[in-house]
Scaffold this active site. Structure first.
Site, PDB file in Angstrom:
ATOM      1  N   ASP A  55       0.346  -8.101  29.747  1.00 45.69           N
ATOM      2  CA  ASP A  55       0.783  -7.122  29.070  1.00 45.69           C
ATOM      3  C   ASP A  55       1.960  -6.139  29.798  1.00 45.69           C
ATOM      4  OD1 ASP A  55      -1.387  -7.421  27.164  1.00 45.69           O
ATOM      5  OD2 ASP A  55      -2.639  -6.636  28.755  1.00 45.69           O
TER       6      ASP A  55
ATOM      7  N   GLY B  37      12.696   1.874  27.558  1.00 44.05           N
ATOM      8  CA  GLY B  37      12.394   2.153  25.839  1.00 44.05           C
ATOM      9  C   GLY B  37      11.717   0.795  25.163  1.00 44.05           C
TER      10      GLY B  37
ATOM     11  N   GLY C 139       7.647 -10.101  26.685  1.00 46.76           N
ATOM     12  CA  GLY C 139       8.323 -10.766  25.567  1.00 46.76           C
ATOM     13  C   GLY C 139       9.695  -9.974  25.377  1.00 46.76           C
TER      14      GLY C 139
ATOM     15  N   GLY D 215      -0.484 -12.054  23.882  1.00 42.16           N
ATOM     16  CA  GLY D 215       0.409 -11.412  22.744  1.00 42.16           C
ATOM     17  C   GLY D 215       1.714 -10.829  23.334  1.00 42.16           C
ATOM     18  N   HIS D 216       2.779 -11.193  22.791  1.00 40.69           N
ATOM     19  CA  HIS D 216       3.959 -10.660  23.025  1.00 40.69           C
ATOM     20  C   HIS D 216       4.661  -9.807  21.936  1.00 40.69           C
ATOM     21  CE1 HIS D 216       4.566 -14.245  26.025  1.00 40.69           C
ATOM     22  NE2 HIS D 216       3.657 -13.348  26.524  1.00 40.69           N
TER      23      HIS D 216
ATOM     24  N   GLY E  53       5.088  -6.767  29.315  1.00 39.17           N
ATOM     25  CA  GLY E  53       6.384  -6.403  28.593  1.00 39.17           C
ATOM     26  C   GLY E  53       7.029  -7.757  28.719  1.00 39.17           C
TER      27      GLY E  53
ATOM     28  N   THR F  98     -10.855 -13.272  24.569  1.00 41.86           N
ATOM     29  CA  THR F  98     -10.215 -12.899  23.301  1.00 41.86           C
ATOM     30  C   THR F  98     -10.815 -13.341  22.145  1.00 41.86           C
ATOM     31  OG1 THR F  98      -8.621 -14.540  23.426  1.00 41.86           O
ATOM     32  CG2 THR F  98      -7.967 -12.332  24.249  1.00 41.86           C
TER      33      THR F  98
ATOM     34  N   LYS G  64      -8.096  -1.329  23.581  1.00 38.27           N
ATOM     35  CA  LYS G  64      -7.609  -0.258  24.395  1.00 38.27           C
ATOM     36  C   LYS G  64      -7.373  -0.670  25.947  1.00 38.27           C
ATOM     37  CE  LYS G  64      -8.732   4.241  24.084  1.00 38.27           C
ATOM     38  NZ  LYS G  64      -9.480   5.693  24.082  1.00 38.27           N
ATOM     39  N   ARG G  65      -6.245  -0.554  26.423  1.00 40.90           N
ATOM     40  CA  ARG G  65      -6.015  -0.969  27.870  1.00 40.90           C
ATOM     41  C   ARG G  65      -6.478   0.105  28.686  1.00 40.90           C
ATOM     42  NH1 ARG G  65      -0.218  -2.953  26.141  1.00 40.90           N
ATOM     43  NH2 ARG G  65      -0.726  -4.940  25.110  1.00 40.90           N
TER      44      ARG G  65
ATOM     45  N   LYS H 235     -10.444 -30.181  27.115  1.00 47.00           N
ATOM     46  CA  LYS H 235      -9.340 -30.861  27.837  1.00 47.00           C
ATOM     47  C   LYS H 235      -9.920 -31.547  29.361  1.00 47.00           C
ATOM     48  CE  LYS H 235      -4.705 -30.190  29.481  1.00 47.00           C
ATOM     49  NZ  LYS H 235      -3.448 -29.266  29.496  1.00 47.00           N
TER      50      LYS H 235
END
Length: 475
Positions: free
Chosen positions: A59, A465, A63, A86-87, A61, A181, A354-355, A192
Site C-alpha cells: 500500500d 498528491g 501503482g 491492489g494498485h 503507492g 485477502t 482500514k489500515r 503449485k
C-alpha cells in the site's frame, strides 16, 4: 624442421592429447583460435529491466510510480502475486483500481505482461477489466496489449473457498488469523508447490485433459475439506469460455522476455506486488503473502537472468501502514494514528479494510534495502504529514533495553521491541503545489534528507498528491 613444428603444435603441455571417455580428440584449426576470445568476453545485456518494489507492508503507492514510469515504457510486467494486490492509479481525474492487470496497461503504446510467477483467477481478471472499462477510456483495447505467460498457475474458485475455511480454522484453533485477502492465493501457491496445480498452458491446450486434471485437483481439496462447496460442472463451463478469450493473449513467457531483453532497445518495467515485509522468505512470517515480492521474484517470476536487472526503485510511504494482523513496532493507536488514517484515506484497495497507521520505520526500510539493493527511493504521501507540528521517525530497536543489530526473524521478538525515535519539526503547510525539491517547505526538505542519510539511498521522487503529476522528481 617443419615436421617438428607440426608435431609440437599437436602437443598439449608437451604431451599428446588423451581421448576422454572414448571420444575422439577435437583438433581445432589454427584459424579458430583468433575467434575464441570474442566468445569468452562476457556480453553486456542489450536491455535491462527497471523494477519497482514496495519497501514496507504494501500500500505504498507503487501503482502511481509504475504509472509514471510506464508513460514511455515499451513493456510493463507483473512477476508475482495475484489479485490479492491492489494498485490505484489516477489519470485524467479517473481512479482506476488494478489487482491482476499491470498498472502500465493504461499506456496504449506498451505491452503488458503477466509472468509465470503470478497466480491468475480468471473471473477476477475479466471482472477487473470490465469494472475499469466502465470508469473511463484508459483501458480500452486492453486485451490486444496484454500477454500472459503460459506457465502462470490458475486460481480456481475452490482455492478461494479453501482460503476462507483455513482462516476460519485458524480462528477456531488458535484464536487468531493470518489476515489473508481470501482470494485463494495461498491455496493456489500450495497447489503449485505440491505439483498438482494447473497452468494457463493446460487450459488453452486439450480441454478434455484439463478437465480430468481439474476434477482430480478439486477432489483432492474435497478430501481435505469435506464441507467445501465445489460446483465442478459450472466452473468448468466458465473456464471453457474464458479459455477462448484468453488464448490470443497466451505466450511462451520465457521466449517473450528473452526476445525483449536481447532485441532492439526497449524500456522494460517490472511492477512488484505486495512488498518486502510480506515476502514469504524475508517478510514478517507467518503474516506474509505466498510469493517472493522482493527482487529475486523478478528473476523467478519472469525468467529474467540476474544480470538483466537494472535499476531497482523502492517505494516508501512517508509514514507506515499495515493491513491485517502482525507485529507493527511504530503503530500509533492514538490521535496521530487516526489522523494519518483519515488524511491518507487508508483503506485497502483489495479488501476495503482500514489500515493500521504509524510513524515511518527506517529500521524496517533499511532491512528491505539490504534484501533488494534499492537504486533510489520513491517517497509517497508526503503531503499527508502537512498538518503535523512534529514528526517522529523510528531509527533503532531495543529488546529488554538491549539494541538489536538487525531486523528480527522471530515475530515474538518483533512484538516486544521498543523503538527509539528521532523527532523532526513539521512544516505545517501544504506541499501539494510543489513541483521541485526547492519548492518544498524547508522542513520537508530536511525530512527527505534525513531519510537519505539514514538509508544511504537517494530519494528520487516525492509524492504530494493523488495524480501522476504530483510525483515530484527531485533529481
Amino acid at each position: 624442421m617443419a615436421s617438428d613444428k607440426s608435431s609440437m603444435a599437436n602437443l598439449v603441455n608437451g604431451r599428446e592429447p588423451v581421448p576422454l571417455n572414448g571420444e575422439p580428440v577435437l583438433k581445432r584449426p589454427r584459424e579458430s583460435v583468433a575467434q575464441e576470445p570474442s566468445l569468452r568476453v562476457p556480453k553486456e545485456p542489450l536491455n535491462k529491466v527497471t523494477v519497482v518494489l514496495g519497501a514496507q507492508w504494501g500500500d505504498e503507492g507503487k501503482g502511481k510510480v509504475v504509472d509514471l514510469l510506464a508513460m514511455d515504457a515499451h513493456i510493463v510486467c507483473r512477476c508475482q502475486g495475484g489479485n490479492n494486490a491492489g494498485h490505484t492509479v489516477v489519470v485524467d481525474s479517473v481512479e482506476y483500481d488494478f489487482h491482476l492487470l499491470p498498472s502500465g496497461v493504461l499506456n496504449k503504446n506498451a505491452t503488458s505482461f503477466i509472468g509465470n510467477g503470478v497466480v491468475i483467477h480468471l473471473p477476477g481478471l475479466f471482472d477487473e477489466a470490465h469494472k475499469n472499462l466502465q470508469k473511463g477510456k484508459g483501458l480500452q483495447g486492453w486485451e490486444k496489449r496484454l500477454k500472459i505467460s503460459d506457465r502462470a498457475h490458475i486460481v480456481f474458485n475452490f482455492h478461494q473457498a479453501v482460503d476462507v475455511i483455513q482462516e476460519q480454522q485458524r480462528q477456531q484453533q488458535e484464536g487468531k488469523i493470518l489476515g489473508t485477502t481470501k482470494k485463494g492465493i495461498g491455496p493456489a501457491y500450495s497447489s503449485k508447490a505440491a505439483r498438482n496445480g494447473l497452468r494457463v498452458c493446460d487450459l488453452v491446450s486439450d480441454f478434455k485433459v484439463f478437465e480430468g486434471k481439474f476434477r482430480m485437483l478439486a477432489k483432492h481439496f474435497l478430501t481435505m475439506y469435506p464441507n467445501l462447496n465445489v460446483d465442478m460442472d459450472s466452473e468448468l463451463q466458465q473456464l471453457k469460455e474464458y479459455a477462448e478469450r484468453l488464448r490470443p493473449m497466451v505466450t511462451d513467457g520465457v521466449y517473450f522476455m528473452h526476445k525483449a531483453l536481447n532485441g532492439p532497445s526497449k524500456k522494460i518495467l517490472v511492477e512488484g506486488a505486495n512488498a518486502a515485509l510480506l515476502d514469504i522468505d524475508f517478510g514478517t512470517y507467518p503474516f506474509v503473502t505466498s510469493s517472493n515480492c522482493t527482487v529475486g521474484g523478478v528473476c523467478t517470476g519472469l525468467g529474467v537472468p540476474p544480470s538483466y536487472v537494472g535499476r531497482v526503485y523502492g517505494v516508501v510511504k512517508a509514514y507506515t501502514t499495515r493491513v491485517g494482523v502482525g507485529a507493527f513496532p511504530t503503530e500509533q493507536l492514538n490521535e496521530t494514528g487516526n489522523l494519518l488514517q483519515s488524511r491518507g484515506r487508508e483503506f485497502g484497495v483489495t479488501t476495503g479494510r482500514k489500515r493500521r497507521c504509524g510513524w515511518l520505520d527506517l529500521i524496517l526500510v533499511r532491512y528491505a534495502h539490504m534484501v533488494n539493493g534499492f537504486s533510489a527511493i520513491a517517497l509517497t504521501k508526503l503531503d499527508i504529514l502537512d498538518t503535523l507540528p512534529k514528526i517522529q521517525v523510528g531509527v533503532a530497536y531495543k529488546v529488554d533495553g538491549k539494541p538489536l543489530l538487525s531486523f528480527p526473524a522471530n515475530m515474538d521478538v518483533l512484538t516486544r521491541v521498543c523503538v527509539d525515535y528521532e523527532t523532526l519539526p513539521g512544516w505545517d503547510c501544504s506541499t501539494e503545489d510543489a513541483r521541485s525539491f526547492e519548492e518544498l517547505p524547508l522542513n520537508a526538505q530536511k525530512y527527505i534528507r534525513f531519510i537519505e542519510d539514514f538509508l544511504q539511498v537517494p530519494v528520487k521522487w516525492a509524492g504530494v498528491g493523488k495524480s501522476r503529476e504530483s510525483m515530484v522528481k527531485l533529481f
